[in-house]
Design a protein around this motif. Structure first.
Motif, mmCIF file in Angstrom:
data_model
loop_
_atom_site.group_PDB
_atom_site.id
_atom_site.type_symbol
_atom_site.label_atom_id
_atom_site.label_comp_id
_atom_site.label_asym_id
_atom_site.label_seq_id
_atom_site.Cartn_x
_atom_site.Cartn_y
_atom_site.Cartn_z
ATOM 1 N N ALA A 138 2.241 5.500 67.806
ATOM 2 C CA ALA A 138 2.442 6.445 66.707
ATOM 3 C C ALA A 138 3.841 7.051 66.768
ATOM 4 O O ALA A 138 4.631 6.911 65.834
ATOM 5 C CB ALA A 138 1.385 7.549 66.749
ATOM 6 N N LEU A 139 4.163 7.705 67.879
ATOM 7 C CA LEU A 139 5.406 8.472 67.985
ATOM 8 C C LEU A 139 6.643 7.636 67.676
ATOM 9 O O LEU A 139 7.541 8.082 66.950
ATOM 10 C CB LEU A 139 5.509 9.071 69.392
ATOM 11 C CG LEU A 139 6.681 10.018 69.648
ATOM 12 C CD1 LEU A 139 6.606 11.238 68.740
ATOM 13 C CD2 LEU A 139 6.697 10.448 71.118
ATOM 14 N N PHE A 140 6.698 6.420 68.219
ATOM 15 C CA PHE A 140 7.846 5.539 67.983
ATOM 16 C C PHE A 140 7.445 4.234 67.290
ATOM 17 O O PHE A 140 8.200 3.263 67.315
ATOM 18 C CB PHE A 140 8.554 5.222 69.303
ATOM 19 C CG PHE A 140 9.105 6.435 70.000
ATOM 20 C CD1 PHE A 140 9.725 7.450 69.285
ATOM 21 C CD2 PHE A 140 8.998 6.569 71.374
ATOM 22 C CE1 PHE A 140 10.226 8.572 69.920
ATOM 23 C CE2 PHE A 140 9.501 7.686 72.026
ATOM 24 C CZ PHE A 140 10.117 8.689 71.291
ATOM 25 N N HIS A 141 6.269 4.235 66.682
ATOM 26 C CA HIS A 141 5.793 3.052 65.959
ATOM 27 C C HIS A 141 5.575 3.407 64.487
ATOM 28 O O HIS A 141 4.517 3.139 63.927
ATOM 29 C CB HIS A 141 4.472 2.547 66.549
ATOM 30 C CG HIS A 141 4.583 1.816 67.840
ATOM 31 N ND1 HIS A 141 4.891 2.435 69.025
ATOM 32 C CD2 HIS A 141 4.415 0.494 68.143
ATOM 33 C CE1 HIS A 141 4.894 1.537 70.008
ATOM 34 N NE2 HIS A 141 4.615 0.355 69.496
ATOM 35 N N ASN A 142 6.536 4.006 63.861
ATOM 36 C CA ASN A 142 6.358 4.431 62.475
ATOM 37 C C ASN A 142 7.619 4.163 61.663
ATOM 38 O O ASN A 142 8.695 3.903 62.211
ATOM 39 C CB ASN A 142 5.965 5.910 62.418
ATOM 40 C CG ASN A 142 7.017 6.810 63.032
ATOM 41 O OD1 ASN A 142 8.056 7.060 62.429
ATOM 42 N ND2 ASN A 142 6.773 7.296 64.253
ATOM 43 N N LEU A 143 7.481 4.242 60.365
ATOM 44 C CA LEU A 143 8.588 3.911 59.470
ATOM 45 C C LEU A 143 9.754 4.877 59.607
ATOM 46 O O LEU A 143 10.912 4.487 59.424
ATOM 47 C CB LEU A 143 8.084 3.910 58.022
ATOM 48 C CG LEU A 143 7.070 2.816 57.667
ATOM 49 C CD1 LEU A 143 6.555 3.021 56.249
ATOM 50 C CD2 LEU A 143 7.693 1.430 57.816
ATOM 51 N N PHE A 144 9.464 6.115 59.948
ATOM 52 C CA PHE A 144 10.524 7.117 60.021
ATOM 53 C C PHE A 144 11.382 6.915 61.268
ATOM 54 O O PHE A 144 12.611 7.013 61.210
ATOM 55 C CB PHE A 144 9.897 8.514 59.973
ATOM 56 C CG PHE A 144 8.969 8.677 58.804
ATOM 57 C CD1 PHE A 144 9.472 8.821 57.524
ATOM 58 C CD2 PHE A 144 7.591 8.630 58.975
ATOM 59 C CE1 PHE A 144 8.625 8.932 56.433
ATOM 60 C CE2 PHE A 144 6.728 8.738 57.893
ATOM 61 C CZ PHE A 144 7.252 8.892 56.615
ATOM 62 N N PHE A 145 10.745 6.613 62.390
ATOM 63 C CA PHE A 145 11.506 6.284 63.598
ATOM 64 C C PHE A 145 12.322 5.017 63.372
ATOM 65 O O PHE A 145 13.502 4.953 63.741
ATOM 66 C CB PHE A 145 10.553 6.095 64.782
ATOM 67 C CG PHE A 145 11.245 5.645 66.038
ATOM 68 C CD1 PHE A 145 12.004 6.536 66.785
ATOM 69 C CD2 PHE A 145 11.143 4.327 66.479
ATOM 70 C CE1 PHE A 145 12.653 6.119 67.949
ATOM 71 C CE2 PHE A 145 11.785 3.904 67.632
ATOM 72 C CZ PHE A 145 12.541 4.808 68.366
ATOM 73 N N ALA A 146 11.702 4.019 62.757
ATOM 74 C CA ALA A 146 12.421 2.772 62.481
ATOM 75 C C ALA A 146 13.632 3.031 61.596
ATOM 76 O O ALA A 146 14.712 2.459 61.808
ATOM 77 C CB ALA A 146 11.482 1.765 61.820
ATOM 78 N N GLY A 147 13.470 3.907 60.603
ATOM 79 C CA GLY A 147 14.585 4.232 59.716
ATOM 80 C C GLY A 147 15.721 4.922 60.443
ATOM 81 O O GLY A 147 16.902 4.621 60.216
ATOM 82 N N ILE A 148 15.372 5.844 61.344
ATOM 83 C CA ILE A 148 16.400 6.555 62.114
ATOM 84 C C ILE A 148 17.195 5.574 62.975
ATOM 85 O O ILE A 148 18.435 5.606 63.005
ATOM 86 C CB ILE A 148 15.743 7.640 62.996
ATOM 87 C CG1 ILE A 148 15.204 8.774 62.120
ATOM 88 C CG2 ILE A 148 16.750 8.192 64.013
ATOM 89 C CD1 ILE A 148 14.340 9.763 62.874
ATOM 90 N N ILE A 149 16.486 4.696 63.680
ATOM 91 C CA ILE A 149 17.168 3.719 64.534
ATOM 92 C C ILE A 149 17.976 2.740 63.687
ATOM 93 O O ILE A 149 19.095 2.352 64.052
ATOM 94 C CB ILE A 149 16.153 2.959 65.413
ATOM 95 C CG1 ILE A 149 15.393 3.937 66.314
ATOM 96 C CG2 ILE A 149 16.865 1.913 66.266
ATOM 97 C CD1 ILE A 149 16.269 4.723 67.261
ATOM 98 N N LEU A 150 17.446 2.353 62.540
ATOM 99 C CA LEU A 150 18.141 1.416 61.660
ATOM 100 C C LEU A 150 19.477 1.981 61.200
ATOM 101 O O LEU A 150 20.485 1.262 61.145
ATOM 102 C CB LEU A 150 17.260 1.085 60.455
ATOM 103 C CG LEU A 150 17.760 -0.009 59.514
ATOM 104 C CD1 LEU A 150 17.770 -1.356 60.219
ATOM 105 C CD2 LEU A 150 16.889 -0.077 58.266
ATOM 106 N N PHE A 151 19.502 3.269 60.887
ATOM 107 C CA PHE A 151 20.748 3.872 60.432
ATOM 108 C C PHE A 151 21.679 4.222 61.593
ATOM 109 O O PHE A 151 22.866 4.444 61.384
ATOM 110 C CB PHE A 151 20.456 5.110 59.577
ATOM 111 C CG PHE A 151 20.057 4.764 58.176
ATOM 112 C CD1 PHE A 151 21.013 4.430 57.235
ATOM 113 C CD2 PHE A 151 18.728 4.727 57.808
ATOM 114 C CE1 PHE A 151 20.658 4.084 55.943
ATOM 115 C CE2 PHE A 151 18.352 4.381 56.519
ATOM 116 C CZ PHE A 151 19.320 4.058 55.581
ATOM 117 N N PHE A 152 21.131 4.269 62.807
ATOM 118 C CA PHE A 152 21.986 4.446 63.988
ATOM 119 C C PHE A 152 22.634 3.124 64.370
ATOM 120 O O PHE A 152 23.847 3.056 64.624
ATOM 121 C CB PHE A 152 21.170 4.989 65.161
ATOM 122 C CG PHE A 152 21.963 5.110 66.429
ATOM 123 C CD1 PHE A 152 22.829 6.173 66.624
ATOM 124 C CD2 PHE A 152 21.865 4.144 67.426
ATOM 125 C CE1 PHE A 152 23.580 6.280 67.793
ATOM 126 C CE2 PHE A 152 22.603 4.239 68.593
ATOM 127 C CZ PHE A 152 23.468 5.310 68.774
#
Length: 291
Positions: free
Chosen positions: A57-71
């Motif tokens: 949940a904590l790091f398996h979600n679209l929002f975490f993926a989006g943050i890492i994608l833009f980093f």
């Protein structure tokens, strides 16, 4: 899926996408290792972990993926590939919670696991999570302490069984065949990049997951002194620190041009208006709002 499956699958996919560019493929592989940082390790007691259900949940979600994608777009791709595989796993392994944390703002559900129907004027998810199945078949730290809405996406496959190992071996064999013209040279370059260019990241991943898995599978079930637990937690903390230390140097965001920025802004505005209108529509038609 197992961590080595995630990494090997990400390497295979990215070698094709980036025409054999090994350095980019390794970045994608590193990204594929990131989501499992939310595993039920020594930092949190099993009771607390069970209560908050953070793994997958904590790091398996679209929002975490989006943050890492833009980093870093390559790390972000690795995160997305990791999530894609975990989408295939069963309730026993807890699937993934794509909408975390926002999905948890709605705590009610309309139909429980026994088929009983509830009424509420507030927003509701449709179903209760299959708590009986989860609590009978999942690891201790993944079991639910109380009934929760069905927020996760589940598939038919079990971790570390046929599908998992098939993906791993298929990906590994594909890499060998894909690089067959210079396989020894490829492995030499792979080891050099991994341990010389990304030294701290590699050591950090090894420390965190190596010690963490020993804790999860063995040490948590025996009586340890507080000093021993501190050593374990300290080693894992060092691993995370090394990962972050060198990871901060990898800033290479996904670039949006003016066209994509406009389209993204319009899509977000349309979504907000759409969900508001849909909520009003459902309230008027059904006297309740079920997701």
């Amino acid at each position: 899926m197992n961590l080595h499956t995630h990494i090997t699958f990400a390497l295979a996919i990215s070698l094709v996408l980036f025409h054999g560019n090994l350095e980019l493929a390794i970045l994608v592989g590193i990204g594929a290792a990131l989501p499992d940082l939310d595993r039920e390790y020594v930092f949190t007691s099993r009771a607390i972990f069970s209560r908050f259900q953070l793994h997958r949940a904590l790091f398996h979600n679209l929002f975490f993926a989006g943050i890492i994608l833009f980093f870093n777009q390559y790390l972000g791709l690795g995160v997305l590939l990791h999530m894609a595989l975990d989408l295939l796993t069963s309730p026993t392994d807890r699937g993934i919670e794509l909408l975390f944390p926002f999905g948890r703002f709605i705590k009610n559900f309309k139909i429980d696991y026994e088929g009983n129907i509830k009424r509420s004027k507030s927003f509701m998810w449709l179903l209760e999570d299959p708590i009986v199945l989860i609590n009978r078949t999942s690891d201790i730290g993944l079991r639910e302490s109380k009934g929760m809405p069905w927020l996760r996406v589940y598939g038919p496959f079990k971790n570390s069984r046929l599908a998992d190992w098939t993906i791993f071996y298929t990906s590994f064999i594909f890499i060998q065949l894909f690089e067959a013209n210079n396989l020894i040279g490829w492995w030499e370059d792979f080891i050099k990049i991994l341990f010389l260019k990304y030294t701290f990241i590699t050591i950090g991943i090894i420390l965190f997951y190596g010690v963490g898995e020993v804790w999860r599978k063995r040490l948590q079930f025996i009586r340890l002194t507080n000093f021993a637990k501190a050593i374990i937690a300290g080693t894992m903390t060092l691993g995370v620190a090394l990962l972050i230390f060198q990871g901060l140097e990898l800033y290479d965001p996904f670039h949006l041009n003016s066209y994509l920025i406009k389209a993204t802004a319009l899509a977000f505005l349309s979504f907000i208006l759409g969900i508001l209108i849909a909520a009003i529509h459902l309230r008027l038609k059904f006297k309740e709002i079920v997701m």
